[in-house]
Motif scaffolding. Structure first.
Motif, PDB file in Angstrom:
ATOM      1  N   GLU A   7       0.817  -1.223   0.000  1.00  0.00           N
ATOM      2  CA  GLU A   7       0.000   0.000   0.000  1.00  0.00           C
ATOM      3  C   GLU A   7       0.852   1.275   0.000  1.00  0.00           C
ATOM      4  OE1 GLU A   7      -3.065   0.191  -0.654  1.00  0.00           O
ATOM      5  OE2 GLU A   7      -3.566   2.247  -0.073  1.00  0.00           O
ATOM      6  N   GLN A   8       1.988   1.257   0.732  1.00  0.00           N
ATOM      7  CA  GLN A   8       2.791   2.490   0.801  1.00  0.00           C
ATOM      8  C   GLN A   8       3.412   2.851  -0.547  1.00  0.00           C
ATOM      9  OE1 GLN A   8       3.464  -0.277   2.567  1.00  0.00           O
ATOM     10  NE2 GLN A   8       5.649  -0.760   2.604  1.00  0.00           N
ATOM     11  N   ASN A   9       3.395   1.897  -1.488  1.00  0.00           N
ATOM     12  CA  ASN A   9       3.961   2.184  -2.816  1.00  0.00           C
ATOM     13  C   ASN A   9       2.894   2.592  -3.832  1.00  0.00           C
ATOM     14  OD1 ASN A   9       6.512   1.591  -1.861  1.00  0.00           O
ATOM     15  ND2 ASN A   9       6.266  -0.595  -2.267  1.00  0.00           N
ATOM     16  N   ILE A  10       1.661   2.773  -3.354  1.00  0.00           N
ATOM     17  CA  ILE A  10       0.609   3.220  -4.278  1.00  0.00           C
ATOM     18  C   ILE A  10       0.487   4.737  -4.178  1.00  0.00           C
ATOM     19  CG2 ILE A  10      -1.849   3.084  -4.871  1.00  0.00           C
ATOM     20  CD1 ILE A  10      -1.784   0.168  -4.244  1.00  0.00           C
ATOM     21  N   ALA A  11       1.088   5.404  -5.156  1.00  0.00           N
ATOM     22  CA  ALA A  11       1.078   6.875  -5.181  1.00  0.00           C
ATOM     23  C   ALA A  11      -0.294   7.357  -5.688  1.00  0.00           C
ATOM     24  CB  ALA A  11       2.198   7.362  -6.093  1.00  0.00           C
ATOM     25  N   PRO A  12      -0.622   8.635  -5.426  1.00  0.00           N
ATOM     26  CA  PRO A  12      -1.953   9.135  -5.814  1.00  0.00           C
ATOM     27  C   PRO A  12      -2.353   8.872  -7.274  1.00  0.00           C
ATOM     28  CG  PRO A  12      -0.893  10.685  -4.346  1.00  0.00           C
ATOM     29  CD  PRO A  12       0.121   9.621  -4.608  1.00  0.00           C
ATOM     30  N   PRO A  13      -1.454   9.008  -8.282  1.00  0.00           N
ATOM     31  CA  PRO A  13      -1.915   8.741  -9.660  1.00  0.00           C
ATOM     32  C   PRO A  13      -2.356   7.284  -9.857  1.00  0.00           C
ATOM     33  CG  PRO A  13       0.169   9.947  -9.675  1.00  0.00           C
ATOM     34  CD  PRO A  13      -0.070   9.524  -8.257  1.00  0.00           C
ATOM     35  N   ASP A  15      -3.417   5.290  -7.413  1.00  0.00           N
ATOM     36  CA  ASP A  15      -4.647   5.172  -6.627  1.00  0.00           C
ATOM     37  C   ASP A  15      -5.853   5.624  -7.468  1.00  0.00           C
ATOM     38  OD1 ASP A  15      -6.229   5.147  -3.982  1.00  0.00           O
ATOM     39  OD2 ASP A  15      -6.454   7.216  -4.645  1.00  0.00           O
ATOM     40  N   ALA A  16      -5.700   6.737  -8.167  1.00  0.00           N
ATOM     41  CA  ALA A  16      -6.809   7.269  -8.982  1.00  0.00           C
ATOM     42  C   ALA A  16      -7.142   6.304 -10.125  1.00  0.00           C
ATOM     43  CB  ALA A  16      -6.435   8.640  -9.532  1.00  0.00           C
ATOM     44  N   GLU A  31     -19.863   5.600  -6.421  1.00  0.00           N
ATOM     45  CA  GLU A  31     -19.787   6.830  -5.614  1.00  0.00           C
ATOM     46  C   GLU A  31     -18.705   6.728  -4.545  1.00  0.00           C
ATOM     47  OE1 GLU A  31     -23.300   8.578  -3.822  1.00  0.00           O
ATOM     48  OE2 GLU A  31     -24.357   8.185  -5.704  1.00  0.00           O
ATOM     49  N   VAL A  32     -18.560   5.522  -3.994  1.00  0.00           N
ATOM     50  CA  VAL A  32     -17.521   5.314  -2.969  1.00  0.00           C
ATOM     51  C   VAL A  32     -16.145   5.335  -3.625  1.00  0.00           C
ATOM     52  CG1 VAL A  32     -16.579   3.672  -1.287  1.00  0.00           C
ATOM     53  CG2 VAL A  32     -19.061   3.953  -1.524  1.00  0.00           C
ATOM     54  N   PHE A  33     -15.978   4.520  -4.690  1.00  0.00           N
ATOM     55  CA  PHE A  33     -14.655   4.406  -5.308  1.00  0.00           C
ATOM     56  C   PHE A  33     -14.220   5.710  -5.980  1.00  0.00           C
ATOM     57  CE2 PHE A  33     -15.599  -0.328  -5.414  1.00  0.00           C
ATOM     58  CZ  PHE A  33     -14.696  -0.620  -4.407  1.00  0.00           C
ATOM     59  N   ALA A  34     -15.156   6.564  -6.297  1.00  0.00           N
ATOM     60  CA  ALA A  34     -14.771   7.871  -6.857  1.00  0.00           C
ATOM     61  C   ALA A  34     -13.926   8.646  -5.838  1.00  0.00           C
ATOM     62  CB  ALA A  34     -16.016   8.661  -7.226  1.00  0.00           C
ATOM     63  N   CYS A  35     -14.095   8.336  -4.550  1.00  0.00           N
ATOM     64  CA  CYS A  35     -13.381   9.077  -3.490  1.00  0.00           C
ATOM     65  C   CYS A  35     -12.283   8.260  -2.824  1.00  0.00           C
ATOM     66  CB  CYS A  35     -14.332   9.517  -2.387  1.00  0.00           C
ATOM     67  SG  CYS A  35     -15.839  10.265  -2.963  1.00  0.00           S
ATOM     68  N   ARG A  36     -12.509   6.964  -2.648  1.00  0.00           N
ATOM     69  CA  ARG A  36     -11.563   6.190  -1.829  1.00  0.00           C
ATOM     70  C   ARG A  36     -11.641   4.701  -2.148  1.00  0.00           C
ATOM     71  NH1 ARG A  36     -15.010   3.998   2.228  1.00  0.00           N
ATOM     72  NH2 ARG A  36     -16.939   5.179   2.319  1.00  0.00           N
ATOM     73  N   ARG A  37     -10.543   3.997  -1.776  1.00  0.00           N
ATOM     74  CA  ARG A  37     -10.548   2.534  -1.937  1.00  0.00           C
ATOM     75  C   ARG A  37     -10.735   1.833  -0.589  1.00  0.00           C
ATOM     76  NH1 ARG A  37      -5.501   0.783  -2.855  1.00  0.00           N
ATOM     77  NH2 ARG A  37      -4.694   2.862  -2.505  1.00  0.00           N
ATOM     78  N   VAL A  38     -10.722   2.608   0.506  1.00  0.00           N
ATOM     79  CA  VAL A  38     -10.689   2.019   1.848  1.00  0.00           C
ATOM     80  C   VAL A  38     -12.097   1.790   2.379  1.00  0.00           C
ATOM     81  CG1 VAL A  38      -9.961   2.454   4.226  1.00  0.00           C
ATOM     82  CG2 VAL A  38      -8.468   3.050   2.330  1.00  0.00           C
ATOM     83  N   TRP A  39     -12.344   0.584   2.871  1.00  0.00           N
ATOM     84  CA  TRP A  39     -13.620   0.247   3.510  1.00  0.00           C
ATOM     85  C   TRP A  39     -13.383   0.086   5.000  1.00  0.00           C
ATOM     86  CZ3 TRP A  39     -18.071   0.168   0.762  1.00  0.00           C
ATOM     87  CH2 TRP A  39     -17.979   0.033  -0.629  1.00  0.00           C
ATOM     88  N   HIS A  40     -14.316   0.543   5.791  1.00  0.00           N
ATOM     89  CA  HIS A  40     -14.298   0.328   7.245  1.00  0.00           C
ATOM     90  C   HIS A  40     -12.962   0.745   7.866  1.00  0.00           C
ATOM     91  CE1 HIS A  40     -17.701  -1.799   5.847  1.00  0.00           C
ATOM     92  NE2 HIS A  40     -17.039  -2.857   5.465  1.00  0.00           N
ATOM     93  N   ASN A  41     -12.391   1.825   7.348  1.00  0.00           N
ATOM     94  CA  ASN A  41     -11.150   2.405   7.893  1.00  0.00           C
ATOM     95  C   ASN A  41      -9.935   1.505   7.828  1.00  0.00           C
ATOM     96  OD1 ASN A  41     -12.516   4.758   8.604  1.00  0.00           O
ATOM     97  ND2 ASN A  41     -13.236   3.803  10.504  1.00  0.00           N
TER      98      ASN A  41
END
Ligand SMILES: CC(C)(COP(=O)(O)OP(=O)(O)OC[C@H]1O[C@@H](n2cnc3c(N)ncnc32)[C@H](O)[C@@H]1OP(=O)(O)O)[C@@H](O)C(=O)NCCC(=O)NCCS
Length: 177
Positions: A7-13, A15-16, A31-41
């Motif tokens: 995960e630490q090697n996934i840069a923002p581009p 991730d998008a 709608e969720v994945f448009a903002c984030r990949r993380v579920w339940h923190n």
């Protein structure tokens, strides 16, 4: 090429790019994945990607969850999520191949069990890959008062060593709960 990315090697581009692919594969969660990949923190510990011509063709993410048994034994397990292949490449065994790589990596990292929650229609698919259906007493919790609504999702597990999944009700939750 199949890649295993911490995960630490996934840069923002990247991730998008992953999120854009997940929006296509899971329109119900776009709608969720448009903002984030993380579920339940709980962010993934690693992600397995198939990239072809620079585009993401397939994706699996792995998060750590804890199973607590009625005897209050706690096991860390690897939980698989976001299993997906882009529509135009489905039916070519890519899903199987990616799951195989994912499970081998989970084993290599020392986990005894892998788990996932899937749609009912996919239960035979996972069974064909050596997964087993858990009974309804495997429940996912968000916090101690709030079981996550997994009604439409079937809990499945895979034993990765000769240790059997504990019997009886199993609470699945984040390691910090
Ligand atoms: C499920 C998925 C990852 C399979 O990827 P794939 O590369 O096509 O899988 P494989 O080629 O290894 O296996 C194909 C088999 O998957 C099963 N399968 C795929 N989608 C299915 C569905 N919606 N319902 C039932 N079975 C399904 C079928 O048995 C299929 O066999 P067939 O090609 O003979 O019909 C892909 O269909 C996908 O991305 N679906 C949308 C996202 C999703 O629902 N992910 C699962 C979350 S639990």
């Amino acid at each position: 090429m199949i890649e295993i990315i911490d995960e630490q090697n996934i840069a923002p581009p990247l991730d998008a790019k992953i999120r854009a692919m997940l929006c296509v594969c899971f329109p119900e969660w776009a709608e969720v994945f448009a903002c984030r990949r993380v579920w339940h923190n709980t962010p993934p510990i690693f992600t397995v990607l198939l990239r072809e011509d620079g585009e993401i063709a397939a994706h699996v993410a792995v998060v750590v969850r804890t199973i607590t048994t009625t005897w209050n034994w706690r096991y860390n397990v690897a939980s698989i999520q976001g299993v997906s292949v882009v529509p135009e490449k489905r039916g070519n065994r890519i899903g199987r191949e990616l799951l195989d790589v994912t499970v081998n990596e989970i084993k290599r990292r020392g986990f005894f069990f892998a788990i996932l929650f899937c749609k009912e229609s996919l239960v035979p698919y996972y069974i064909s890959l050596g997964w087993q259906l858990a009974d309804d007493s495997m429940v996912m919790w968000n916090n101690r008062d709030l079981p996550i609504a997994m009604r439409s999702n079937c809990p499945m597990y895979k034993e990765l060593t000769d240790v059997s999944l504990p019997e009886g009700p199993l609470d699945v939750h984040s390691p910090t709960l």
